[in-house]
Design a protein around this motif. Structure first.
Motif: not given
Length: 69
Positions: A14-19, A22-30, A43-53
């Motif tokens: 699933s592309k949605i699951n992978w999105t 990746v979003s959760v991993a990027a947020m965790g690193l951030t 700002r980075l956390a908001m950008t990542i969550s917005s792009l994932a949505a």
């Protein structure tokens, strides 16, 4: 034709699951893995969550198996 008759694909395809993964991993690193200024971190956390949505909406709206048939 009913949607119930379509076979579903495995979750790992699933592309949605992978999105979301990746979003959760990027947020965790951030939030926990990289030492950033709190303002940049927010700002980075908001950008990542917005792009994932947005990516999830795009995948779900225009790139579903049902729409490709």
């Amino acid at each position: 034709m009913s949607d119930m008759n379509q076979s579903s694909k495995p979750a790992w395809e699933s592309k949605i699951n992978w999105t979301q993964i990746v979003s959760v991993a990027a947020m965790g690193l951030t939030m926990f893995g990289v030492d950033l200024d709190p303002d940049v971190q927010q700002r980075l956390a908001m950008t990542i969550s917005s792009l994932a949505a947005a990516a999830t909406i795009i995948w779900r709206t225009w790139y579903t198996t049902k729409n490709l048939l």
